[in-house]
Design an enzyme around this catalytic site. Structure first.
Site, PDB file in Angstrom:
ATOM      1  N   GLY A 298     -47.961  15.069   3.295  1.00 14.44           N
ATOM      2  CA  GLY A 298     -48.775  16.162   3.816  1.00 14.44           C
ATOM      3  C   GLY A 298     -47.950  17.374   4.228  1.00 14.44           C
ATOM      4  O   GLY A 298     -48.458  18.498   4.238  1.00 14.44           O
TER       5      GLY A 298
ATOM      6  N   GLU B 138     -47.478  19.235   1.100  1.00 17.04           N
ATOM      7  CA  GLU B 138     -48.802  19.813   0.763  1.00 17.04           C
ATOM      8  C   GLU B 138     -49.109  21.020   1.637  1.00 17.04           C
ATOM      9  O   GLU B 138     -49.641  22.029   1.167  1.00 17.04           O
ATOM     10  CB  GLU B 138     -49.884  18.729   0.895  1.00 17.04           C
ATOM     11  CG  GLU B 138     -49.744  17.658  -0.172  1.00 17.04           C
ATOM     12  CD  GLU B 138     -50.652  16.451   0.056  1.00 17.04           C
ATOM     13  OE1 GLU B 138     -50.679  15.925   1.188  1.00 17.04           O
ATOM     14  OE2 GLU B 138     -51.341  16.031  -0.888  1.00 17.04           O
TER      15      GLU B 138
ATOM     16  N   GLU C  58     -46.086   9.300  -1.051  1.00 15.52           N
ATOM     17  CA  GLU C  58     -47.229   8.459  -0.649  1.00 15.52           C
ATOM     18  C   GLU C  58     -47.313   7.161  -1.438  1.00 15.52           C
ATOM     19  O   GLU C  58     -47.801   6.144  -0.943  1.00 15.52           O
ATOM     20  CB  GLU C  58     -48.544   9.234  -0.828  1.00 15.52           C
ATOM     21  CG  GLU C  58     -48.759  10.348   0.193  1.00 15.52           C
ATOM     22  CD  GLU C  58     -48.214  11.698  -0.234  1.00 15.52           C
ATOM     23  OE1 GLU C  58     -47.330  11.741  -1.129  1.00 15.52           O
ATOM     24  OE2 GLU C  58     -48.663  12.716   0.314  1.00 15.52           O
TER      25      GLU C  58
HETATM   26  N1  CO8 Z   1     -45.760   9.508  10.358  1.00 14.34           N
HETATM   27  C1  CO8 Z   1     -45.481   8.992  11.568  1.00 14.34           C
HETATM   28  N2  CO8 Z   1     -44.221   8.912  12.072  1.00 14.34           N
HETATM   29  C2  CO8 Z   1     -43.211   9.380  11.291  1.00 14.34           C
HETATM   30  C3  CO8 Z   1     -43.434   9.918  10.029  1.00 14.34           C
HETATM   31  C4  CO8 Z   1     -44.777   9.989   9.555  1.00 14.34           C
HETATM   32  N3  CO8 Z   1     -45.095  10.541   8.370  1.00 14.34           N
HETATM   33  N4  CO8 Z   1     -42.234  10.280   9.508  1.00 14.34           N
HETATM   34  C5  CO8 Z   1     -41.306   9.961  10.430  1.00 14.34           C
HETATM   35  N5  CO8 Z   1     -41.892   9.425  11.512  1.00 14.34           N
HETATM   36  C6  CO8 Z   1     -41.239   8.943  12.743  1.00 14.34           C
HETATM   37  C7  CO8 Z   1     -40.529   7.626  12.524  1.00 14.34           C
HETATM   38  O1  CO8 Z   1     -41.435   6.541  12.624  1.00 14.34           O
HETATM   39  C8  CO8 Z   1     -39.522   7.649  13.653  1.00 14.34           C
HETATM   40  O2  CO8 Z   1     -40.166   7.315  14.843  1.00 14.34           O
HETATM   41  P1  CO8 Z   1     -39.434   6.309  15.915  1.00 14.34           P
HETATM   42  O3  CO8 Z   1     -38.171   7.047  16.312  1.00 14.34           O
HETATM   43  O4  CO8 Z   1     -40.416   6.171  17.023  1.00 14.34           O
HETATM   44  O5  CO8 Z   1     -39.129   5.055  15.170  1.00 14.34           O
HETATM   45  C9  CO8 Z   1     -39.147   9.126  13.747  1.00 14.34           C
HETATM   46  O6  CO8 Z   1     -40.209   9.847  13.104  1.00 14.34           O
HETATM   47  C10 CO8 Z   1     -37.854   9.465  13.015  1.00 14.34           C
HETATM   48  O7  CO8 Z   1     -37.982   8.973  11.690  1.00 14.34           O
HETATM   49  P2  CO8 Z   1     -36.858   8.038  11.004  1.00 14.34           P
HETATM   50  O8  CO8 Z   1     -36.161   7.219  12.035  1.00 14.34           O
HETATM   51  O9  CO8 Z   1     -37.508   7.327   9.872  1.00 14.34           O
HETATM   52  O10 CO8 Z   1     -35.857   9.175  10.487  1.00 14.34           O
HETATM   53  P3  CO8 Z   1     -34.883   9.093   9.225  1.00 14.34           P
HETATM   54  O11 CO8 Z   1     -34.016  10.303   9.306  1.00 14.34           O
HETATM   55  O12 CO8 Z   1     -34.229   7.763   9.139  1.00 14.34           O
HETATM   56  O13 CO8 Z   1     -35.856   9.204   7.938  1.00 14.34           O
HETATM   57  C11 CO8 Z   1     -37.660  10.163   6.676  1.00 14.34           C
HETATM   58  C12 CO8 Z   1     -36.560  10.396   7.743  1.00 14.34           C
HETATM   59  C13 CO8 Z   1     -37.010   9.893   5.313  1.00 14.34           C
HETATM   60  C14 CO8 Z   1     -38.488  11.441   6.616  1.00 14.34           C
HETATM   61  C15 CO8 Z   1     -38.537   8.949   7.089  1.00 14.34           C
HETATM   62  O14 CO8 Z   1     -38.949   9.125   8.444  1.00 14.34           O
HETATM   63  C16 CO8 Z   1     -39.772   8.791   6.248  1.00 14.34           C
HETATM   64  O15 CO8 Z   1     -39.696   8.282   5.147  1.00 14.34           O
HETATM   65  N6  CO8 Z   1     -40.941   9.210   6.769  1.00 14.34           N
HETATM   66  C17 CO8 Z   1     -42.216   9.027   6.104  1.00 14.34           C
HETATM   67  C18 CO8 Z   1     -42.403  10.024   4.959  1.00 14.34           C
HETATM   68  C19 CO8 Z   1     -43.706   9.772   4.265  1.00 14.34           C
HETATM   69  O16 CO8 Z   1     -43.968   8.717   3.719  1.00 14.34           O
HETATM   70  N7  CO8 Z   1     -44.604  10.790   4.274  1.00 14.34           N
HETATM   71  C20 CO8 Z   1     -45.894  10.695   3.668  1.00 14.34           C
HETATM   72  C21 CO8 Z   1     -46.907  10.266   4.672  1.00 14.34           C
HETATM   73  S1  CO8 Z   1     -48.516   9.991   3.967  1.00 14.34           S
HETATM   74  C22 CO8 Z   1     -49.139  11.566   3.790  1.00 14.34           C
HETATM   75  O17 CO8 Z   1     -48.532  12.534   4.152  1.00 14.34           O
HETATM   76  C23 CO8 Z   1     -50.483  11.656   3.164  1.00 14.34           C
HETATM   77  C24 CO8 Z   1     -51.069  13.030   3.331  1.00 14.34           C
HETATM   78  C25 CO8 Z   1     -52.508  12.972   2.996  1.00 14.34           C
HETATM   79  C26 CO8 Z   1     -53.338  14.135   3.538  1.00 14.34           C
HETATM   80  C27 CO8 Z   1     -53.632  14.071   4.986  1.00 14.34           C
HETATM   81  C28 CO8 Z   1     -54.644  13.093   5.419  1.00 14.34           C
HETATM   82  C29 CO8 Z   1     -54.882  13.116   6.949  1.00 14.34           C
END
Ligand code: CO8
Length: 262
Positions: A113, A116, A136
């Site tokens: 997102g 996006e 995703e």
């Molecule tokens: N949602 C919730 N929490 C998140 C997200 C997320 N998308 N991304 C990161 N965080 C949180 C982690 O859980 C973590 O929290 P905590 O410290 O409490 O454990 C904190 O942020 C830091 O993240 P990381 O420790 O994972 O940090 P890294 O540097 O190791 O990694 C990354 C960074 C690569 C960005 C990794 O966090 C990651 O892969 N994040 C998810 C990315 C992802 O899959 N995004 C797509 C999500 S789905 C989506 O966007 C669909 C959109 C649809 C339209 C909207 C509908 C409402």
């Protein structure tokens, strides 16, 4: 209005200034939840309605523009709740209704997102640290806020398929080469560059800027014949504005224009 998930500021010192919105959920890498999207929608609408604002910049942190929709929230949904609730419709499309130019200043992750959201902006300026992707598929879903539609339009089918199907990230250089991003700057210059682009827009005529954005969006969203017609109508209409008189008189008399935004 006070905000919890974004910071809102006004930058510049002219009569027409820039609305700056900073996504601010640093602990979750600016994951986009309802609270943040509602506040973003409200701030965008307020700036759009403010005659003293010419352009809007949306930015995030050094580490993340936004790492996507909040996965903790998405994980609670089943098909019926996702389909029948306002998931996605709720303020995800507000940005499309904004008539003033919106610039995304992207550093770090712009994923799911977040990517996006950047693509819904009119101009994307990237720091050299920016990383774009639609991961995703790794969550067992697909992009849901226009990613499968806007990404191919921006970078072509081949690269869009590659990103959407493999979930790999694209760095700033690849994103610029592919056409997703218009400029890359060192990370510490990102905000200045975006605010500079906004200031350049602020100095221009008001109606012509709105018309230019509307026309380019027609090219992006519709067919050629309709787009040409809209462009021609708006081109003609601009001859009824004070800014057209001022812009052309200034050119012919070799002086700087002073647009009235009227
Ligand atoms: N949602 C919730 N929490 C998140 C997200 C997320 N998308 N991304 C990161 N965080 C949180 C982690 O859980 C973590 O929290 P905590 O410290 O409490 O454990 C904190 O942020 C830091 O993240 P990381 O420790 O994972 O940090 P890294 O540097 O190791 O990694 C990354 C960074 C690569 C960005 C990794 O966090 C990651 O892969 N994040 C998810 C990315 C992802 O899959 N995004 C797509 C999500 S789905 C989506 O966007 C669909 C959109 C649809 C339209 C909207 C509908 C409402």
């Amino acid at each position: 209005m006070s905000y919890e998930n974004i910071l809102v500021d006004v930058r510049g010192d002219g009569a027409v200034r820039t609305g700056l919105i900073t996504l601010n959920r640093p602990k979750a890498l600016n994951a986009l939840n309802d609270g943040l999207m509602d506040e973003l929608g409200a701030a965008l609408k307020a700036f759009d309605a403010d005659a003293g604002i010419g352009a809007i910049v949306i930015t995030g942190s050094e580490k993340a523009f936004a790492a996507g929709a909040d996965i903790g929230v998405l994980a609670q949904h089943d098909f019926v709740s996702a389909y029948t609730s306002d998931l996605i419709t709720r303020n995800w499309e507000t940005i499309r209704t904004i008539r003033k130019p919106v610039i995304a200043a992207v550093a770090g992750f712009a994923l799911g997102g977040g990517c996006e959201l950047a693509m819904m902006c009119d101009i994307v300026i990237a720091a050299d640290t920016a990383k774009f992707g639609q991961p995703e598929i790794k969550l067992g879903i697909i992009p849901g806020a226009g990613g499968t539609q806007r990404l191919p339009r921006a970078i072509g089918k081949a690269k869009a398929m590659d990103l959407v199907l493999t979930a790999r990230m694209m760095d700033a250089v690849e994103a610029e080469r592919a056409g997703l991003v218009s400029r890359i700057v060192p990370a510490d210059k990102l905000l200045d560059e975006a605010l500079g682009a906004a200031a350049a827009i602020n100095a221009l005529g008001g109606p012509s800027v709105l018309a230019a954005k509307e026309c380019v969006n027609r090219a992006y969203e519709g067919g050629l014949n309709d787009g040409i017609l809209v462009e021609r109508r708006l081109f003609h209409a601009l001859f009824g504005t004070a800014d057209q008189k001022e812009g052309m008189d200034a050119f012919l008399n070799k002086r700087k224009p002073a647009f009235k935004r009227a």
